[in-house]
Motif scaffolding. Structure first.
Motif, PDB file in Angstrom:
ATOM      1  N   PHE A  86       0.825  -1.199   0.000  1.00 56.50           N
ATOM      2  CA  PHE A  86       0.000   0.000   0.000  1.00 56.50           C
ATOM      3  C   PHE A  86       0.863   1.254   0.000  1.00 56.50           C
ATOM      4  CE2 PHE A  86      -3.421  -2.666   2.219  1.00 56.50           C
ATOM      5  CZ  PHE A  86      -4.084  -2.904   1.030  1.00 56.50           C
ATOM      6  N   GLU A  87       2.091   1.156   0.493  1.00 51.80           N
ATOM      7  CA  GLU A  87       2.964   2.324   0.568  1.00 51.80           C
ATOM      8  C   GLU A  87       3.786   2.526  -0.690  1.00 51.80           C
ATOM      9  OE1 GLU A  87       5.153   3.137   4.019  1.00 51.80           O
ATOM     10  OE2 GLU A  87       3.475   2.793   5.369  1.00 51.80           O
ATOM     11  N   VAL A  88       3.826   1.517  -1.555  1.00 52.19           N
ATOM     12  CA  VAL A  88       4.537   1.626  -2.832  1.00 52.19           C
ATOM     13  C   VAL A  88       3.507   1.549  -3.956  1.00 52.19           C
ATOM     14  CG1 VAL A  88       6.316   0.663  -4.333  1.00 52.19           C
ATOM     15  CG2 VAL A  88       6.586   0.532  -1.848  1.00 52.19           C
ATOM     16  N   GLY A  89       3.169   2.675  -4.521  1.00 53.05           N
ATOM     17  CA  GLY A  89       2.196   2.706  -5.610  1.00 53.05           C
ATOM     18  C   GLY A  89       2.865   2.394  -6.926  1.00 53.05           C
ATOM     19  N   MET A  90       2.446   1.323  -7.570  1.00 53.00           N
ATOM     20  CA  MET A  90       3.085   0.863  -8.801  1.00 53.00           C
ATOM     21  C   MET A  90       2.183   1.163  -9.998  1.00 53.00           C
ATOM     22  SD  MET A  90       6.011  -0.842  -9.515  1.00 53.00           S
ATOM     23  CE  MET A  90       6.351  -1.900  -8.099  1.00 53.00           C
ATOM     24  N   VAL A  91       2.668   1.972 -10.917  1.00 50.55           N
ATOM     25  CA  VAL A  91       1.943   2.274 -12.146  1.00 50.55           C
ATOM     26  C   VAL A  91       2.707   1.633 -13.299  1.00 50.55           C
ATOM     27  CG1 VAL A  91       1.041   4.074 -13.667  1.00 50.55           C
ATOM     28  CG2 VAL A  91       1.149   4.469 -11.195  1.00 50.55           C
ATOM     29  N   PHE A  92       2.123   0.580 -13.856  1.00 50.29           N
ATOM     30  CA  PHE A  92       2.811  -0.173 -14.899  1.00 50.29           C
ATOM     31  C   PHE A  92       2.681   0.511 -16.261  1.00 50.29           C
ATOM     32  CE2 PHE A  92       1.839  -3.365 -11.666  1.00 50.29           C
ATOM     33  CZ  PHE A  92       3.094  -3.917 -11.477  1.00 50.29           C
ATOM     34  N   GLN A  93       3.495   0.057 -17.197  1.00 52.49           N
ATOM     35  CA  GLN A  93       3.394   0.552 -18.564  1.00 52.49           C
ATOM     36  C   GLN A  93       1.998   0.240 -19.099  1.00 52.49           C
ATOM     37  OE1 GLN A  93       6.387  -1.050 -21.132  1.00 52.49           O
ATOM     38  NE2 GLN A  93       6.124   0.517 -22.688  1.00 52.49           N
ATOM     39  N   TYR A  94       1.400   1.210 -19.790  1.00 46.54           N
ATOM     40  CA  TYR A  94       0.020   1.108 -20.276  1.00 46.54           C
ATOM     41  C   TYR A  94      -0.930   0.725 -19.139  1.00 46.54           C
ATOM     42  CZ  TYR A  94       2.366   1.117 -24.790  1.00 46.54           C
ATOM     43  OH  TYR A  94       3.162   1.461 -25.863  1.00 46.54           O
ATOM     44  N   VAL A 161      -4.152   4.302  -8.173  1.00 45.90           N
ATOM     45  CA  VAL A 161      -2.938   4.054  -7.380  1.00 45.90           C
ATOM     46  C   VAL A 161      -2.803   5.098  -6.281  1.00 45.90           C
ATOM     47  CG1 VAL A 161      -0.416   3.995  -7.456  1.00 45.90           C
ATOM     48  CG2 VAL A 161      -1.741   2.873  -9.245  1.00 45.90           C
ATOM     49  N   ILE A 162      -2.965   6.372  -6.626  1.00 46.27           N
ATOM     50  CA  ILE A 162      -2.727   7.412  -5.619  1.00 46.27           C
ATOM     51  C   ILE A 162      -3.857   7.500  -4.597  1.00 46.27           C
ATOM     52  CG2 ILE A 162      -1.289   8.732  -7.210  1.00 46.27           C
ATOM     53  CD1 ILE A 162      -3.583  10.712  -7.497  1.00 46.27           C
ATOM     54  N   ALA A 163      -5.003   6.880  -4.878  1.00 45.52           N
ATOM     55  CA  ALA A 163      -6.073   6.835  -3.882  1.00 45.52           C
ATOM     56  C   ALA A 163      -5.634   6.079  -2.636  1.00 45.52           C
ATOM     57  CB  ALA A 163      -7.327   6.195  -4.474  1.00 45.52           C
ATOM     58  N   MET A 164      -4.608   5.240  -2.768  1.00 43.35           N
ATOM     59  CA  MET A 164      -4.067   4.534  -1.606  1.00 43.35           C
ATOM     60  C   MET A 164      -3.032   5.376  -0.861  1.00 43.35           C
ATOM     61  SD  MET A 164      -3.772   0.640  -3.086  1.00 43.35           S
ATOM     62  CE  MET A 164      -2.958   1.095  -4.627  1.00 43.35           C
ATOM     63  N   GLN A 165      -2.773   6.574  -1.383  1.00 43.88           N
ATOM     64  CA  GLN A 165      -1.844   7.535  -0.788  1.00 43.88           C
ATOM     65  C   GLN A 165      -0.475   6.910  -0.508  1.00 43.88           C
ATOM     66  OE1 GLN A 165      -3.857   9.276   2.609  1.00 43.88           O
ATOM     67  NE2 GLN A 165      -5.411  10.232   1.323  1.00 43.88           N
ATOM     68  N   PRO A 166       0.140   6.340  -1.540  1.00 37.11           N
ATOM     69  CA  PRO A 166       1.452   5.715  -1.346  1.00 37.11           C
ATOM     70  C   PRO A 166       2.533   6.758  -1.077  1.00 37.11           C
ATOM     71  CG  PRO A 166       0.941   5.836  -3.678  1.00 37.11           C
ATOM     72  CD  PRO A 166      -0.308   6.287  -2.953  1.00 37.11           C
ATOM     73  N   LYS A 167       3.479   6.410  -0.231  1.00 40.39           N
ATOM     74  CA  LYS A 167       4.586   7.319   0.047  1.00 40.39           C
ATOM     75  C   LYS A 167       5.623   7.289  -1.065  1.00 40.39           C
ATOM     76  CE  LYS A 167       4.046   7.058   5.055  1.00 40.39           C
ATOM     77  NZ  LYS A 167       4.676   6.662   6.347  1.00 40.39           N
ATOM     78  N   ILE A 168       5.637   6.173  -1.792  1.00 42.59           N
ATOM     79  CA  ILE A 168       6.568   6.025  -2.910  1.00 42.59           C
ATOM     80  C   ILE A 168       5.764   5.696  -4.154  1.00 42.59           C
ATOM     81  CG2 ILE A 168       8.502   4.697  -3.845  1.00 42.59           C
ATOM     82  CD1 ILE A 168       9.291   4.079  -0.948  1.00 42.59           C
ATOM     83  N   LEU A 169       5.995   6.437  -5.220  1.00 40.42           N
ATOM     84  CA  LEU A 169       5.305   6.203  -6.481  1.00 40.42           C
ATOM     85  C   LEU A 169       6.314   5.685  -7.500  1.00 40.42           C
ATOM     86  CD1 LEU A 169       2.596   6.497  -8.015  1.00 40.42           C
ATOM     87  CD2 LEU A 169       3.333   8.790  -8.682  1.00 40.42           C
ATOM     88  N   VAL A 170       6.023   4.516  -8.059  1.00 35.73           N
ATOM     89  CA  VAL A 170       6.908   3.886  -9.029  1.00 35.73           C
ATOM     90  C   VAL A 170       6.180   3.809 -10.367  1.00 35.73           C
ATOM     91  CG1 VAL A 170       8.302   1.864  -9.590  1.00 35.73           C
ATOM     92  CG2 VAL A 170       7.969   2.521  -7.197  1.00 35.73           C
ATOM     93  N   LEU A 171       6.771   4.369 -11.408  1.00 37.30           N
ATOM     94  CA  LEU A 171       6.128   4.409 -12.711  1.00 37.30           C
ATOM     95  C   LEU A 171       7.032   3.765 -13.761  1.00 37.30           C
ATOM     96  CD1 LEU A 171       5.864   7.692 -11.454  1.00 37.30           C
ATOM     97  CD2 LEU A 171       3.823   7.365 -12.839  1.00 37.30           C
ATOM     98  N   ARG A 195       4.648  16.461  -5.477  1.00 36.58           N
ATOM     99  CA  ARG A 195       4.420  17.573  -4.549  1.00 36.58           C
ATOM    100  C   ARG A 195       3.272  17.288  -3.597  1.00 36.58           C
ATOM    101  NH1 ARG A 195       4.769  20.536  -9.393  1.00 36.58           N
ATOM    102  NH2 ARG A 195       2.509  20.840  -9.342  1.00 36.58           N
ATOM    103  N   GLU A 196       2.203  16.660  -4.078  1.00 31.96           N
ATOM    104  CA  GLU A 196       0.964  16.596  -3.313  1.00 31.96           C
ATOM    105  C   GLU A 196       0.641  15.232  -2.704  1.00 31.96           C
ATOM    106  OE1 GLU A 196      -2.299  18.151  -5.547  1.00 31.96           O
ATOM    107  OE2 GLU A 196      -1.215  19.956  -6.167  1.00 31.96           O
ATOM    108  N   VAL A 197       1.236  14.153  -3.231  1.00 30.38           N
ATOM    109  CA  VAL A 197       0.826  12.820  -2.766  1.00 30.38           C
ATOM    110  C   VAL A 197       2.019  11.977  -2.322  1.00 30.38           C
ATOM    111  CG1 VAL A 197      -0.405  10.691  -3.349  1.00 30.38           C
ATOM    112  CG2 VAL A 197      -1.160  12.869  -4.329  1.00 30.38           C
ATOM    113  N   SER A 198       2.921  11.700  -3.240  1.00 30.85           N
ATOM    114  CA  SER A 198       4.018  10.759  -2.991  1.00 30.85           C
ATOM    115  C   SER A 198       5.361  11.487  -3.119  1.00 30.85           C
ATOM    116  CB  SER A 198       3.955   9.588  -3.983  1.00 30.85           C
ATOM    117  OG  SER A 198       2.681   8.964  -3.942  1.00 30.85           O
TER     118      SER A 198
END
Length: 302
Positions: A86-94, A161-171, A195-198
């Motif tokens: 939940f703390e690592v938000g993963m946004v995969f390709q496509y 992904v950001i609705a889980m408010q992850p501290k780390i965002l991985v794209l 700036r605003e979430v992760s």
């Protein structure tokens, strides 16, 4: 504070088969909280394998030798693995290919529901996430995500992904397949999310121009090993290393090299188009000043 601490990480696909391939070799990497890290490398260099260790999608193979710690939680510890994810938000390709619910609101709410949050908190997070990615809740909440444009789908996927408010965002290649307008919008969104979430962002990209412009730090991989680690200037201005790693130089760096070969006096550490424009303006101003002096002297006024 270290957001990520990786030590001696190895990973081998298809062990003990004819298709065995070592994807990571003794990788050690620390990432401070608040960093925008650009992870670059040619296809097959190990980038995606590395980031999938951050939330346990890929398990640490050598548990005695290797470690992956994220926000103080070990990816090897099953007790904290769910919280870590939940703390690592993963946004995969496509990421739009991951949409599956019948409405935008339900899709964005999927993660918060899995966090066992109260309904009011889930609704608040859905509204906030859509607002942050630039989608009006009243216009989009009840629409089918499959009826949206490509850019809107990607925004919905990121909102989920950001609705889980992850501290780390991985794209992973966040602008892949987008037109120039969509690309600029998503890149601006990623900076806004930092700036605003992760506060900590790790982005995998083949686009050196984007990384030169956005990242505080660049880590380059080649054949599963880290071959460069530093600021965009430190990494991208090491031309032989970048080319040896199978990467392109940033466009501004290549242009500046060509211009210097043609006698234009500009620095050799330019990595962004803004820097190139600024240095060309300085060079042009200097040339005009010299021309004015020459003209004045030619008229015999000095």
């Amino acid at each position: 504070m270290q957001a990520v601490e990786i030590k001696n990480l190895d990973f081998v696909y298809s062990k003990k088969t004819p298709y065995e391939k070592q994807a990571l070799k003794n990788v050690s990497l620390s990432v401070e909280e608040g960093t925008f890290l650009g992870l670059v490398g040619a296809t097959g260099s190990g980038k995606s394998t590395l980031i999938q260790h951050l939330n346990g999608l890929i398990k640490v193979q050598n548990k005695k030798r290797s470690s992956v710690v994220v926000n103080g939680m070990s990816a090897k510890d099953r007790k904290t693995l769910k919280k870590l994810r939940f703390e690592v938000g993963m946004v995969f390709q496509y990421p739009e290919y991951q949409l599956f619910e019948d409405t935008v609101a339900r899709d964005v709410a999927f993660g918060p529901k899995n966090m066992k949050l109260e309904k009011d908190e889930i609704d608040r997070r859905v509204r906030r996430a859509l607002e942050v990615v630039g989608l009006d809740y009243d216009r989009f909440a009840e629409r089918s995500p499959f009826d949206l444009s490509g850019g809107e789908k990607r925004r919905v996927a990121i909102a989920g992904v950001i609705a889980m408010q992850p501290k780390i965002l991985v794209l992973d290649e966040p602008v892949a397949g987008l037109d120039p307008v969509g690309r600029e919008e998503i890149l601006a969104l990623v900076k806004k999310l930092q700036r605003e979430v992760s506060p900590t962002v790790i982005t995998v990209s083949h686009n050196m121009d984007d990384m030169a412009m956005l990242a505080d730090r660049i880590v380059a991989l080649k054949d599963g090993e880290i071959v460069a680690d530093g600021t965009p200037k430190e990494v991208f201005c090491n031309r032989s290393l970048i080319l040896d790693a199978g990467l392109d130089l940033p466009t501004a760096t290549s242009f500046s090299d060509i211009l210097r070969e043609r006698g234009v006096e500009i620095p050799d550490d330019i990595v962004t188009m803004d820097e190139l424009a600024e240095e060309l303006a300085k060079a042009l101003s200097k040339k005009r000043a010299v021309a004015d002096v020459d003209a004045t002297e030619g008229n015999g006024n000095v």
